[in-house]
Design a protein around this motif. Sequence first.
Motif, PDB file in Angstrom:
ATOM      1  N   PHE A 248      30.716  62.368  49.236  1.00 53.51           N
ATOM      2  CA  PHE A 248      32.033  61.733  49.149  1.00 53.51           C
ATOM      3  C   PHE A 248      33.116  62.735  49.551  1.00 53.51           C
ATOM      4  O   PHE A 248      33.030  63.927  49.254  1.00 53.51           O
ATOM      5  N   LYS A 249      34.147  62.221  50.220  1.00 59.98           N
ATOM      6  CA  LYS A 249      35.231  63.075  50.709  1.00 59.98           C
ATOM      7  C   LYS A 249      36.515  62.930  49.890  1.00 59.98           C
ATOM      8  O   LYS A 249      37.413  63.768  49.999  1.00 59.98           O
ATOM      9  N   GLU A 250      36.590  61.852  49.122  1.00 59.37           N
ATOM     10  CA  GLU A 250      37.789  61.635  48.321  1.00 59.37           C
ATOM     11  C   GLU A 250      37.405  60.998  46.992  1.00 59.37           C
ATOM     12  O   GLU A 250      36.427  60.252  46.907  1.00 59.37           O
ATOM     13  N   ILE A 251      38.186  61.309  45.960  1.00 62.14           N
ATOM     14  CA  ILE A 251      37.953  60.760  44.625  1.00 62.14           C
ATOM     15  C   ILE A 251      39.235  60.141  44.116  1.00 62.14           C
ATOM     16  O   ILE A 251      40.315  60.746  44.222  1.00 62.14           O
ATOM     17  N   ARG A 252      39.118  58.951  43.573  1.00 57.05           N
ATOM     18  CA  ARG A 252      40.238  58.311  42.901  1.00 57.05           C
ATOM     19  C   ARG A 252      39.978  58.389  41.404  1.00 57.05           C
ATOM     20  O   ARG A 252      39.036  57.776  40.895  1.00 57.05           O
ATOM     21  N   PHE A 253      40.784  59.174  40.711  1.00 54.92           N
ATOM     22  CA  PHE A 253      40.643  59.292  39.266  1.00 54.92           C
ATOM     23  C   PHE A 253      41.363  58.113  38.614  1.00 54.92           C
ATOM     24  O   PHE A 253      42.582  57.967  38.746  1.00 54.92           O
ATOM     25  N   LEU A 254      40.618  57.293  37.883  1.00 53.63           N
ATOM     26  CA  LEU A 254      41.156  56.064  37.330  1.00 53.63           C
ATOM     27  C   LEU A 254      41.631  56.196  35.890  1.00 53.63           C
ATOM     28  O   LEU A 254      41.900  55.178  35.243  1.00 53.63           O
ATOM     29  N   ASP A 255      41.746  57.406  35.378  1.00 53.56           N
ATOM     30  CA  ASP A 255      42.290  57.590  34.034  1.00 53.56           C
ATOM     31  C   ASP A 255      43.643  56.892  33.930  1.00 53.56           C
ATOM     32  O   ASP A 255      44.439  56.912  34.884  1.00 53.56           O
ATOM     33  N   GLU A 256      43.928  56.306  32.776  1.00 59.33           N
ATOM     34  CA  GLU A 256      45.248  55.721  32.568  1.00 59.33           C
ATOM     35  C   GLU A 256      46.326  56.782  32.815  1.00 59.33           C
ATOM     36  O   GLU A 256      47.357  56.503  33.427  1.00 59.33           O
ATOM     37  N   THR A 257      46.066  58.003  32.297  1.00 64.91           N
ATOM     38  CA  THR A 257      47.016  59.107  32.482  1.00 64.91           C
ATOM     39  C   THR A 257      46.225  60.394  32.681  1.00 64.91           C
ATOM     40  O   THR A 257      45.766  61.014  31.718  1.00 64.91           O
ATOM     41  N   PHE A 258      46.050  60.786  33.927  1.00 67.30           N
ATOM     42  CA  PHE A 258      45.265  61.976  34.251  1.00 67.30           C
ATOM     43  C   PHE A 258      45.857  63.219  33.590  1.00 67.30           C
ATOM     44  O   PHE A 258      45.137  64.154  33.246  1.00 67.30           O
TER      45      PHE A 258
END
Length: 490
Positions: A248-258
């Motif tokens: 994978f080349k990109e990550i989307r962090f889905l935490d409500e508040t990173f």
Amino acid sequence: MKSMVILPSWKPDDIYPSKVARSAVSYQHPLGLLYIATCIQAAGHEVRLVDGAFWTHAEVLDQVRRFGPGFAGISANASMWSKAMKTAADIKNIDPSIHVTAAGPYPSAVEDKCLRDCPSLDSIVIGEGEETVPEMINRLAGGNNLEGVAGTAFRAQDGAIINNDPRPLIENLDAIPIPRRELLGDFDKYESPPGSYKRKPIAIVMTSRGCKARCIYCFQMKGERRIRFRSVENVVKEVEELVNGYGFKEIRFLDETFTADRERAMQLLRRFQEFKLDFSFYVSSRVNTVDFELLREMKRAGCWAILFGAESGVQKNLNTLRKGVKLEQTRAAVAAAKKAGLKVYTPFIIGIPGETYEEALKTVDFAIELNPHYANFHTMAPFPGTELYDNIEKYGTMSANTDDYTFEGGAFQPYSMTREQIEEVRTIAFRRFYSRPRFIIRRLLGVRSIHDLKTVAKGAASFFWLWARRDSLSMKTAGQNRESQPAKVK
């Protein structure tokens, strides 16, 4: 026991207005299902994940026939509930012996109402499913019923609905296996809206669960408002596996508040840099949890964009939402993020309880003042399990049709605005924000690749319809069957 976890079949037109769906649709990894499928596999059962974003309803059923599961778990939020019920009924028609359950935000919010509404369901999962579902399957594989399985309700042989005790939230998130992405199949089929990513393929990761805020429109699992964190080492292990193992080349962090825990966020960012991992990433945050130093460190670690839920440009309406932030904090956070070199995304809500037409236009003015790289103007959805839903008479009216429960569907109407006014303000908002020469020039100057050019082209196509058709953002075209009248749903 052979087990299948299913996201029902859906189309972009079910969620987005048809004229702009092409530039808005998002096919993301179904992370919740992926976690549960991984846990089923870890418990020793054969499992198949079926993502209905890429299959017709008939094709989903075909896969059920070919695989022959003894257990089928269907994911459901409010807007997918009618599809989940149809999927459950048709699976039972294929083989009545298949144990069919439903899980997700909707069953967790309304609980045994799902069993009363859908006779084809044998059970539901309430709350987090990573521990519950494998226990269910083990019970069923042994020829037993689900009595005593915490976090479930089920239909007994005599038809009675049995509610088991709640299951506590999982405290040690590191104990949950890291999701096995090969269960998804071909990664290339997953797509994000143009302009919302830099590189592909994209993985979805959550480093924490929960939120301490008390916004009236946000669903949280029952229990106290708090955040549970995975350890820094556990997160880094997953990221390294995604980048170096899966490619994978990109990550989307889905935490409500990173950035909910500033020091932990700093530790994560520094570890990403120490490992010299080649990936870019995108996060969501709250404007009262960031500062320039933290944002600059995010940029150094590979972050390229941040989303702040701005919601409104009127303080009174932010207070109504219980957002817990001030307009000045939004201004400061957006400015600091841009100074740090991050692209900024700011979603807004049109149709907040008590909001007037004039105040909604002030929100449009505020969006233009902030000048983020992208803005969105959503309708409000009274998701079951939220303060808004539970006290709807206080705030306004809502649709009886769960299909409307998307950010585009107009399920909620405050007493202070009409449905037509909400649609009109949204159209004005998109036209004013995206037709500014300042925005257009910035987008054209930012073209660096074929991907960038395609992004601009898709955006331009959607923008054309915004001007060509007055009803391009009509909430009547954002899904199916908009005939239901606003009503209190029990």
